[in-house]
Design an enzyme around this catalytic site. Structure first.
Site, PDB file in Angstrom:
ATOM      1  N   THR A 267      -7.053  -4.852  -4.676  1.00  0.00           N
ATOM      2  CA  THR A 267      -8.154  -4.962  -3.729  1.00  0.00           C
ATOM      3  C   THR A 267      -9.286  -4.114  -4.283  1.00  0.00           C
ATOM      4  O   THR A 267      -9.081  -2.959  -4.642  1.00  0.00           O
ATOM      5  CB  THR A 267      -7.749  -4.457  -2.331  1.00  0.00           C
ATOM      6  OG1 THR A 267      -7.440  -3.061  -2.391  1.00  0.00           O
ATOM      7  CG2 THR A 267      -6.554  -5.213  -1.814  1.00  0.00           C
TER       8      THR A 267
ATOM      9  N   MET B  70     -12.417   3.874  -5.753  1.00  0.00           N
ATOM     10  CA  MET B  70     -11.526   3.574  -4.627  1.00  0.00           C
ATOM     11  C   MET B  70     -10.492   2.544  -5.102  1.00  0.00           C
ATOM     12  O   MET B  70      -9.691   2.839  -5.957  1.00  0.00           O
ATOM     13  CB  MET B  70     -12.344   3.072  -3.436  1.00  0.00           C
ATOM     14  CG  MET B  70     -11.596   3.097  -2.135  1.00  0.00           C
ATOM     15  SD  MET B  70     -11.227   4.764  -1.566  1.00  0.00           S
ATOM     16  CE  MET B  70     -10.721   4.435   0.100  1.00  0.00           C
ATOM     17  N   CYS B  71     -10.553   1.324  -4.599  1.00  0.00           N
ATOM     18  CA  CYS B  71      -9.672   0.221  -5.000  1.00  0.00           C
ATOM     19  C   CYS B  71      -8.205   0.487  -4.641  1.00  0.00           C
ATOM     20  O   CYS B  71      -7.770   1.623  -4.512  1.00  0.00           O
ATOM     21  CB  CYS B  71      -9.777  -0.100  -6.483  1.00  0.00           C
ATOM     22  SG  CYS B  71     -11.420  -0.630  -7.010  1.00  0.00           S
ATOM     23  N   GLY B  72      -7.456  -0.584  -4.468  1.00  0.00           N
ATOM     24  CA  GLY B  72      -6.031  -0.483  -4.162  1.00  0.00           C
ATOM     25  C   GLY B  72      -5.229  -1.364  -5.089  1.00  0.00           C
ATOM     26  O   GLY B  72      -5.635  -2.482  -5.399  1.00  0.00           O
TER      27      GLY B  72
ATOM     28  N   ARG C 109      -9.004   0.151   1.022  1.00  0.00           N
ATOM     29  CA  ARG C 109      -9.314   0.743  -0.273  1.00  0.00           C
ATOM     30  C   ARG C 109     -10.205  -0.186  -1.114  1.00  0.00           C
ATOM     31  O   ARG C 109     -10.742   0.249  -2.141  1.00  0.00           O
ATOM     32  CB  ARG C 109      -8.034   1.054  -1.056  1.00  0.00           C
ATOM     33  CG  ARG C 109      -7.172   2.137  -0.428  1.00  0.00           C
ATOM     34  CD  ARG C 109      -6.100   2.607  -1.399  1.00  0.00           C
ATOM     35  NE  ARG C 109      -6.704   3.196  -2.589  1.00  0.00           N
ATOM     36  CZ  ARG C 109      -7.085   4.471  -2.696  1.00  0.00           C
ATOM     37  NH1 ARG C 109      -6.921   5.292  -1.673  1.00  0.00           N
ATOM     38  NH2 ARG C 109      -7.617   4.918  -3.812  1.00  0.00           N
TER      39      ARG C 109
END
Length: 298
Positions: A149, A1-3, A32
């Site tokens: 993030t 995921m992560c942003g 995210r």
């Protein structure tokens, strides 16, 4: 995921707004990656001084008289700016290694976040809005910056596991994806004298680029090499003293969007991270191509 978010300013008049713009972009990407967040800001380069950004789990103890103790250790003046769990130490440019060595003796619990002429990295566990507020990121100015993030999938939720990672002077990287050959790369890099402090695969990616640039490659060339040498899937956004780069792996399964105007170049994991930027309605907006390096320099 992560942003991931990133912003490279062409227009100097926007530099006082860099922190505020990045903060808005980062908070938009909260869903995210809600477990930790970090941001890297490039600002205030000084030919005669360098910055060492450090983090402490016990700042009241570790930061007490740290500037004076470090001054006594290296015999040169030291300035310190404390921001919550982080402190930026400004030392003479020719005393960086001496200062790092002294820090290890004076305050062994401190973690070095970044070193460089202009780079400052702030990262902690918590929601992006809380991390940004803790460090007053919205009030920071600079020429470019990147943010991340995190949704931890391969390691624990810790400050040191959060992005960005810095493994060389004025170099940092954020990553969305997973590297499958990071352990073999970690061993190779250690043999070359470049060591990582965590088990996070992203730090290995950062160290790989540091190694390439240390051996004469430009940022663009180092990113090109990563497409051959790194296995797995990844989107990297990278910062250097005067540059900003983006690369996606050949499959490019992680989302990414970029925008460019006469004033800036922006990156976001999703377009919604960019919608509040000035002039976005007339920007050139595109999805970065797989296995293609994009970079800009001041």
């Amino acid at each position: 995921m992560c942003g991931i978010v990133g912003l490279f300013l062409k227009d100097k008049s926007l530099e006082p707004k860099l922190g505020a713009m990045l903060t808005d972009m980062l908070i938009t990407m909260t869903d995210r990656g809600p477990d930790s967040a970090g941001i890297a800001i490039y600002s205030g380069a000084n030919d005669k001084a360098a910055k060492i950004t450090v983090q402490s789990a016990n700042p009241e103890k570790d930061f007490a008289n740290l500037d004076a103790d470090l001054k006594d250790a290296i015999g040169k003046p030291v300035l310190m700016l404390v921001k919550s769990t982080h402190a930026v130490l400004e030392v003479p440019a020719d005393q960086v290694e001496a200062a790092r060595s002294a820090l290890g003796q004076l305050r062994p619990a401190l973690k070095v976040m970044s070193v460089g002429d202009s780079l400052e990295i702030y990262k902690e566990v918590g929601l992006p809005k809380d991390v940004a507020k803790r460090f007053d990121v919205s009030k920071m100015h600079g020429s470019h910056g990147i943010g991340h993030t995190r949704m931890a999938t391969e390691s624990a939720v810790t400050t040191m596991g959060a992005h960005p990672f810095s493994t060389g002077p004025d170099q940092c990287l954020v990553h969305n994806g997973s590297l499958s050959n990071h352990n073999s790369l970690r061993r190779m890099l250690a043999h070359e004298g470049i060591f990582t402090e965590t088990m996070n695969d992203t730090e290995v990616g950062a160290a790989y680029l540091t190694w390439r640039m240390k051996n004469g490659a430009t940022l663009g060339e180092a990113l090109e090499s990563s497409l051959e040498d790194l296995d797995g899937f990844f989107t990297f956004v990278v910062g250097t003293h005067d540059g900003f780069g983006v690369v996606r792996d050949p499959i490019a399964c992680k989302p990414a969007v970029m925008a460019e105007t006469d004033q800036y170049v922006a990156f976001g994991s999703e377009y919604r991270a960019l919608v509040s930027l000035p002039g976005i309605e007339t920007a050139r907006v595109w999805e970065p191509e797989p296995a293609t390096v994009y970079f800009w320099n001041h």
